[in-house]
Design an enzyme around this catalytic site. Structure first.
Site, PDB file in Angstrom:
ATOM      1  CE1 TYR A 222       1.147   8.617   6.820  1.00 19.27           C
ATOM      2  CE2 TYR A 222       0.349   6.144   6.608  1.00 19.27           C
ATOM      3  CZ  TYR A 222       1.023   7.150   7.042  1.00 19.27           C
ATOM      4  OH  TYR A 222       1.926   6.977   7.210  1.00 19.27           O
TER       5      TYR A 222
ATOM      6  CE  LYS B 208      -2.200 -17.419 -17.895  1.00 14.93           C
ATOM      7  NZ  LYS B 208      -2.954 -17.211 -18.924  1.00 14.93           N
TER       8      LYS B 208
END
Ligand SMILES: *Cc1c(COP(=O)(O)O)cnc(C)c1O
Length: 793
Positions: free
Chosen positions: A687, A459
């Site tokens: 940043y 999965k």
């Protein structure tokens, strides 16, 4: 004589066989094949006799007459053990040749030493050697059978995984020179202790006239020293009374040890120190990796980095044909061969035969030899003088819906061809080691009874690893079931050619037709869904459709309770469109000893539900399963009929070291440095000026950011990634597509250096601990834009 009509009985001696087959899928030339029906944990060779017969094979070594055949149909040699027969025949074959046979064993470096011996000897001798790493009880006899009357020396790898195996290998190989490479300190499954494994390995020496042991054991008449200067490494060595020096093109201590093993083996074979030095100077790195990568225009690319020669081409073509799906044209791009320079059979004729047998529709040859032999290649071949020429003539649009095998000798640098044809050029890759998946699968399988089925959970795209290749690998390993999360994932696997049973854990289904069409077996956790499925099955004319009944034994997520089960039984018994195939439940804390009492209560509850369902269907075999990875290790007595293996397959340990020691990491997340700059102390990086340098620093920019799945909390030095064996902390915040690392302490750092985010050297658990989460989340967060590369070692 070949070509006796199959209906006429013929004695085996009337046939000339030259292809020894133990795996039906490796068949190339039916009229020359002798099939040994060997039984392994993966299956019984007798099951493939019919299929091979239909393809024209007429010679079989079996332990019993296969069903539906009589002795008039073909040549059946009935023996008590086809494996013993193969080994006995290989031993006999080997005994007919009075040539030096070098056998190599050890925990690491066997294949490298074998290939290096081949590289150094092939210039003036005809060498037979084990293909790739064919070193098992089946691989060794097949390797020995490649010895021909022209062969002047044979180099055979010998690998063992259980006590008793080396004696059998030794009896077949009868090495004149026995070589033991590095013996790692870890003991593996199958051996009581490291000492036992080592004793077993040394049985290879029993009858050898000379031996080459690891330096730590015994160097014999050999001494050496290593000097490193301006990045050059020079080894000076003495054999007997002769001394020579050679510059070696490698820098790791493991390579040094392997080089000394090669030098000492060549000394044992009688070569002089100066002769050895000149041969060793040309050693090329041995890369046995075989990668599978998504290609441009719906193509799939197989890149075999191993040397280019016929025997390894045959193996790569075999690997390729197992990955073929309808609609893909088969293409081979091949460079000149690295063959022995003397006395080999006609390689081009054999090449054409191989390509034809494997249904290759497009062939591109690269190199002067290919050019010179152009008229001996298949008619449709395109040939280029060099890799450069090919790259200037062909662009990515020249490849369309093809399954492409790329195989080039190292000097042809096919890496550049690979870069042309690969779909995603992003420099960040998630590498998935398929051999590690196989080893992990087998490790768990060794913890359950041979009759217990293993359901492999793939999965979430195989816990982030990507599902097609994993599914193929697990299908060929004999997993009982695959389990996927949603119905689309299952349909996708069917498109990729997966034929084994698939269960769907979260079947929110709108399209029942496709569910039935792809034979996807749903999990049932509500009576409404069961009723709807029954209606749809009836409407589609489906009978006996298998489903899996989920019990909620304590997770309290989904599933039936004991009280709701009678209604399920009644509903199922009243019709024949849908039938229960299995009953299962999921443990919620199998990895926590503190909660073992709760886990026991889950088992008890599950037992009561099983009793109810099974007694309602006495005529059916309904499979029961409850254990996940941690459960398999901690509660083996509760394995019932199947177990469900998830995270362990991917090499992540969920419980104690002792229980899951030996698991190998499967996924490695890699990126590379795209820019390097030196900044003064006090400079800010990124940043909001969040990273301030506290010293003059070398800062690397790497193309991985939070859009790739790198959590922003790993910025500001909270995580470190590996560059050239040095850990480098992040600096400033993680950007969307990039982040910055402090690489000041990395000696010789360069643009293009690889950066390991997690993987073989840096367990993913370090990141999950930093983020206070579990490895499952890290693995499944890696975004789809990150290129997946699957490889065999
Ligand atoms: C995911 C899952 C598993 C596998 O669990 P692991 O801890 O990864 O081994 C087993 N059963 C069910 C129902 C699951 O959803």
């Amino acid at each position: 004589m070949i070509g006796i009509a199959p209906s006429q009985p013929a004695s085996l001696t009337d046939w000339s066989v030259s292809e020894f087959l133990t795996d039906s899928r490796a068949l190339i030339a039916p009229d020359k094949a002798l099939f040994f029906a060997i039984t392994t944990p993966l299956g019984d060779g007798h099951d493939y006799v019919r299929q091979l017969f239909d393809k024209g094979v007429r010679n079989f070594v079996v332990s019993k007459m296969p069903d539906g055949f009589s002795s008039n149909d073909a040549n059946f040699l009935i023996v008590s053990s086809p494996l013993d027969a193969l080994q006995t025949y290989a031993a006999y074959h080997r005994s007919r040749f009075d040539i030096p046979v070098v056998a190599i064993t050890g925990s690491r470096g066997k294949t490298t030493v074998k290939e290096w011996l081949y590289q150094t000897l092939r210039t003036d001798r005809v060498v037979a050697r084990s293909p790739r790493s064919y070193n098992s009880q089946i691989g060794v006899p097949l390797s020995l059978l490649t010895i021909s009357p022209q062969t002047q020396i044979a180099i055979i790898e010998a690998g063992i995984s259980q006590p008793g195996e080396m004696e059998r290998l030794e009896r077949m190989i009868r090495p004149t020179v026995a070589v033991v490479t590095l013996v790692g300190s870890a003991h593996s499954e199958g051996f009581e202790s490291f000492e036992e494994k080592k004793r077993e390995k040394f049985k290879l020496l029993t009858n050898a006239s000379s031996t080459v042991l690891p330096l730590s054991e015994n160097a014999g008449e050999f001494s050496h020293s290593i000097d490193t200067n301006d990045g050059r490494t020079v080894m000076t060595f003495t054999i007997g009374s002769n001394t020579a020096s050679v510059e070696i093109p490698f820098s790791s201590p493991v390579s040094f040890e392997n080089v000394t093993t090669v030098i000492r083996t060549l000394g044992t074979l009688g070569l002089s120190a100066s002769d050895i030095a000149s041969r060793v100077a040309d050693l090329k790195k041995v890369d046995t990796r075989l990668e599978v990568i998504e290609g441009v225009n719906d193509s799939l690319l197989i890149h075999d980095k191993f040397t280019a020669d016929l025997s390894s081409l045959a193996l790569a073509l075999d690997f390729m044909s197992r990955r073929h799906t309808a609609g893909l044209k088969r293409t081979v791009v091949l460079s000149d061969f690295t063959q022995s320079n003397c006395g080999e059979d006609d390689v081009y004729a054999e090449l054409c035969e191989l390509l034809a047998a494997r249904g290759i529709e497009r062939f591109i040859g690269v190199g002067p030899e290919m050019m010179a032999n152009k008229n001996r290649l298949p008619l449709a071949a395109t040939v280029f003088e060099s890799t450069d020429e090919m790259l200037s003539a062909l662009g990515e649009d020249d490849f369309n819906s093809e399954l492409i095998l790329l195989k080039g000798a190292p000097e042809f640098d096919f890496q550049r061809v690979k870069e042309l044809i690969e779909a995603r050029q992003h420099e960040t890759t998630l590498e998935i080691n398929l051999d590690a998946v196989v080893d992990n699968f087998n490790l768990f399988r060794s913890k359950v009874r041979p009759t217990t089925g293993v359901v492999c959970m793939i999965k979430a795209g195989g816990y982030g690893a990507g599902s097609h290749e994993l599914a193929r690998t697990l299908q060929s390993q004999g997993a009982a079931y695959l389990a996927v999360a949603v119905h689309d994932e299952g349909a996708d696997l069917r498109h990729a050619g997966i034929t084994m049973p698939i269960m769907v854990m979260n079947p929110k289904v709108d399209n029942f037709k496709s569910l039935f069409h792809y034979r996807l077996e749903p999990e049932i956790y509500s009576i409404d869904f069961l009723r709807r499925l029954i209606r749809e099955a009836e409407r589609n004319g489906i009978h006996d459709y298998p489903v899996h009944i989920k019990i909620d034994s304590g997770m309290h997520r989904l599933g039936f309770t004991l009280e709701s089960l009678p209604e399920v039984v009644e509903t199922l018994r009243s019709q024949s469109f849908v039938v229960p195939r299995s009953i299962f439940s999921h443990l919620c804390c199998a990895d926590e000893p503190a909660n073992d009492e709760y886990t026991q209560s889950q088992f008890d509850y599950f037992d009561r539900c099983c009793d109810l369902l099974l007694s309602a269907f006495p005529e059916r075999k309904i499979l029961r399963h409850i254990l996940n990875s941690s459960g398999i290790c901690r509660f083996p007595e509760r394995q019932y009929d199947m177990v469900r293996l998830g995270i362990g397959l991917y090499g992540i340990k969920t419980v104690g070291e002792e229980l899951q020691a030996g698991l190998r990491p499967v996924s490695t997340l890699l990126t590379s440095i795209i820019s390097l700059k030196t900044w003064e102390e006090g400079t800010t990086i990124g940043y909001n000026r969040r990273g301030t340098l506290t010293r003059r620093s070398v800062i690397a920019t790497v193309p991985i950011g939070y859009a790739d799945g790198l959590n922003r909390h790993l910025g500001y030095g909270n995580a470190s990634f590996m560059v050239r064996d040095t850990l480098c902390p992040t600096v400033g915040s993680i950007c969307m597509d990039a982040c910055m690392l402090d690489v000041t302490d990395v000696p010789g750092v360069r643009v293009g250096d690889r950066v390991e985010i997690f993987g073989a050297n840096r367990p993913v658990e370090i990141l999950s601990d930093t983020l206070e989460t579990i490895p499952y989340e890290i693995l499944t967060s890696i975004s789809q834009r990150v290129k997946r590369v699957y490889y065999r070692e």
